[in-house]
Design a protein around this motif. Sequence first.
Motif, PDB file in Angstrom:
ATOM      1  N   ARG A 230       0.831  -1.212   0.000  1.00 36.05           N
ATOM      2  CA  ARG A 230       0.000   0.000   0.000  1.00 36.05           C
ATOM      3  C   ARG A 230       0.867   1.264   0.000  1.00 36.05           C
ATOM      4  NH1 ARG A 230      -3.573  -3.354   3.041  1.00 36.05           N
ATOM      5  NH2 ARG A 230      -2.282  -3.064   4.893  1.00 36.05           N
ATOM      6  N   CYS A 253       2.347  -1.513  -9.835  1.00 34.02           N
ATOM      7  CA  CYS A 253       1.694  -2.799 -10.148  1.00 34.02           C
ATOM      8  C   CYS A 253       2.655  -3.966  -9.950  1.00 34.02           C
ATOM      9  CB  CYS A 253       1.172  -2.782 -11.584  1.00 34.02           C
ATOM     10  SG  CYS A 253      -0.227  -1.668 -11.853  1.00 34.02           S
ATOM     11  N   SER A 256       2.755  -4.809  -6.256  1.00 37.54           N
ATOM     12  CA  SER A 256       1.541  -5.547  -5.883  1.00 37.54           C
ATOM     13  C   SER A 256       1.582  -6.989  -6.389  1.00 37.54           C
ATOM     14  CB  SER A 256       0.299  -4.838  -6.444  1.00 37.54           C
ATOM     15  OG  SER A 256       0.095  -3.587  -5.829  1.00 37.54           O
ATOM     16  N   LYS A 404      -9.264   0.385   2.807  1.00 35.50           N
ATOM     17  CA  LYS A 404     -10.362  -0.571   2.942  1.00 35.50           C
ATOM     18  C   LYS A 404     -11.468  -0.021   3.834  1.00 35.50           C
ATOM     19  CE  LYS A 404      -8.006  -4.985   2.196  1.00 35.50           C
ATOM     20  NZ  LYS A 404      -7.855  -6.364   2.713  1.00 35.50           N
ATOM     21  N   ASP A 501      -7.390   5.098  -2.973  1.00 35.10           N
ATOM     22  CA  ASP A 501      -7.663   3.664  -2.893  1.00 35.10           C
ATOM     23  C   ASP A 501      -8.137   3.087  -4.228  1.00 35.10           C
ATOM     24  OD1 ASP A 501     -10.970   3.821  -2.300  1.00 35.10           O
ATOM     25  OD2 ASP A 501      -9.774   5.466  -1.512  1.00 35.10           O
ATOM     26  N   ASP A 502      -8.464   3.956  -5.192  1.00 28.79           N
ATOM     27  CA  ASP A 502      -8.862   3.459  -6.518  1.00 28.79           C
ATOM     28  C   ASP A 502      -7.697   2.808  -7.259  1.00 28.79           C
ATOM     29  OD1 ASP A 502     -11.419   4.421  -6.119  1.00 28.79           O
ATOM     30  OD2 ASP A 502     -10.990   6.365  -7.044  1.00 28.79           O
ATOM     31  N   TRP A 504      -5.412   0.817  -5.950  1.00 29.00           N
ATOM     32  CA  TRP A 504      -4.864  -0.363  -5.272  1.00 29.00           C
ATOM     33  C   TRP A 504      -5.925  -1.444  -5.125  1.00 29.00           C
ATOM     34  CZ3 TRP A 504      -5.834  -3.013  -0.694  1.00 29.00           C
ATOM     35  CH2 TRP A 504      -4.839  -3.899  -0.285  1.00 29.00           C
ATOM     36  N   SER A 505      -5.488  -2.687  -5.190  1.00 28.41           N
ATOM     37  CA  SER A 505      -6.391  -3.820  -4.967  1.00 28.41           C
ATOM     38  C   SER A 505      -5.591  -4.974  -4.372  1.00 28.41           C
ATOM     39  CB  SER A 505      -7.033  -4.266  -6.284  1.00 28.41           C
ATOM     40  OG  SER A 505      -7.799  -5.444  -6.093  1.00 28.41           O
ATOM     41  N   ASP A 506      -6.253  -5.809  -3.581  1.00 29.07           N
ATOM     42  CA  ASP A 506      -5.624  -7.031  -3.080  1.00 29.07           C
ATOM     43  C   ASP A 506      -6.267  -8.268  -3.707  1.00 29.07           C
ATOM     44  OD1 ASP A 506      -8.058  -6.911  -1.848  1.00 29.07           O
ATOM     45  OD2 ASP A 506      -7.319  -7.124   0.197  1.00 29.07           O
ATOM     46  N   ASN A 507      -7.057  -8.058  -4.758  1.00 29.93           N
ATOM     47  CA  ASN A 507      -7.622  -9.181  -5.510  1.00 29.93           C
ATOM     48  C   ASN A 507      -6.569  -9.678  -6.494  1.00 29.93           C
ATOM     49  OD1 ASN A 507      -8.953 -10.485  -7.878  1.00 29.93           O
ATOM     50  ND2 ASN A 507     -10.830 -10.046  -6.717  1.00 29.93           N
ATOM     51  N   VAL A 510      -7.272  -9.016 -10.255  1.00 33.43           N
ATOM     52  CA  VAL A 510      -7.198  -7.585 -10.568  1.00 33.43           C
ATOM     53  C   VAL A 510      -5.752  -7.118 -10.593  1.00 33.43           C
ATOM     54  CG1 VAL A 510      -7.812  -5.272  -9.773  1.00 33.43           C
ATOM     55  CG2 VAL A 510      -9.489  -7.122  -9.645  1.00 33.43           C
ATOM     56  N   ASN A 514      -3.991  -5.532 -13.809  1.00 33.69           N
ATOM     57  CA  ASN A 514      -3.438  -4.180 -13.704  1.00 33.69           C
ATOM     58  C   ASN A 514      -1.973  -4.145 -14.124  1.00 33.69           C
ATOM     59  OD1 ASN A 514      -5.823  -3.069 -12.818  1.00 33.69           O
ATOM     60  ND2 ASN A 514      -5.264  -3.115 -10.653  1.00 33.69           N
TER      61      ASN A 514
END
Length: 535
Positions: A230, A253, A256, A404, A501-502, A504-507, A510, A514
Amino acid sequence: MKTHSRKVLSLILSLIMLFSLCIPMAYAAEENTSDIPCITVNGQGADLIGNNGEVYKHKFDFSAILTKELIEGIASDLIRGNIIGDWQPFADRLYDALSPLYENVLCDGNGDPQNGSRLVWTWSKDKLSTKKDNYVFNSYTMEIDWRIDPRETADEINRYIEAVCEVTGHSRVKLIGRCMGATCVLAYLEKYGFDRIDDLGFYIPAIDGIDLVGACFAGKLSMDADSVDRFANYVLNDGTLVADDMLAQLLSCLVSLFNQLKILGFGTSEITRGYNIVAEIVMPRLIRGVYASFPAYWAMINDDYFSDAITFTFNTPELKEEYAGVIRKATEYHNDIFLKAYDILRDFADGDDAKDPSDDKRVYVISKYNVPLIPVYEGCERTGDFFSETADTSFGGTGGICFKALGDEHIKKLVGTENEKYLSPDKMIDASTGLFPDTTWYVKDCNHSVFSKNFREFFNWILADNSRNVFTDTKDHPQYLIYDKETNCIYPYTYKETSLDDNWSDNPLVVLLNFLKAFFTYIVNYIKTNLPTQA
């Protein structure tokens, strides 16, 4: 005759007493409360004059010490330490690199500035003007020596308040504490009471402590992959670390992706393991060489870290004796002020120490959220403003993990109740748990050090309105605001705006998509910009 004379004399004395009592009442009634002066006590930010006579900026240039020679030396020391277990050269090299940055502004073992080192900023009553352009009230800013005991700064605040009142003709001031300055304001309230203060404001206050400071002083540093992910996403997309937006997005990316592949987790675990090996050799001396002699920094260490920080930083009987004055000042502030902070603030708001207990005073707070904390200690996954956790700067507002929403159970408990109005549009913050839920604002996506160009307008609006109504339900200044970096302004937050937060993702899916998108976008752009042009 004597009886008549006594009656006349009694009447005259009664009139004199009545007139004398009416004078302060009339003065109080005539005092223009909309023009009550405001004093802002800033935090760490003012320049110092070192004991060598040179001016030292509050932001030291760490980049100047990151030479090729230092980096090569550290690499050599790390190899040596891992092979033969001798970490002292590594500790010595770090200390020798960092300590010169502070050596001329360090305090002595009593926590007092040495050899004439002092604050550059000065003031005198003669230089205090009665008007400030563009403000609806008289506004003053006070700088502090960010090394000394907040209780000593409280004495200076008291002198400053007395001077401002004399110059402006008012009997009270509005007092704002910013970050570290809030600890000094709290010390003032504890020592001098509330009579001179009309309303009280806090801007990202450090009254509840800053975990980063406590963790460093206690030697309790660690890293976890999600927090690093993050944080990297934030600093890379912020535009200050990498100028090329496409490259920044690609690197973000990639971090992540490494996190999802557990590569980042392995790296952070190894770094934490390595730190635990060298912590007691490296950190105590390093902290003593930079911040440990500053009582003001000890005032920002919360109860979770305080005792361990004393033991870790001053880790021998000789050091405890050498720094006995610092330890005493730190302990007295912690026990007498830090641990009683909420009681002091409640008493102020209730008017318990005011001349008129029925005249409740107002406390307003501005906090920030949705900026990742520096990822070097346990708990850094929580939402904050880069340095401070939102729960601390809001005096108890509830925030979850950065980027989150709060947990489903927590949200369900609020929905359909009178406290649902305190839930942020993105469901990341619950303001109802804060000490002053109706006069606390939360600014999303705003770094600790950022002061937007319309923040002053926002402050003016708060300070100029002397009603005692709820403030955070207004249309133009709702409880939740958002910072826009492009315009350097804050706006009402509606959940329609683009946010940090748009990005970043923890999926896992995704994250992979990305990365592929960022990778091919960067390659295509690189080819386009580097193809030879045809004649």
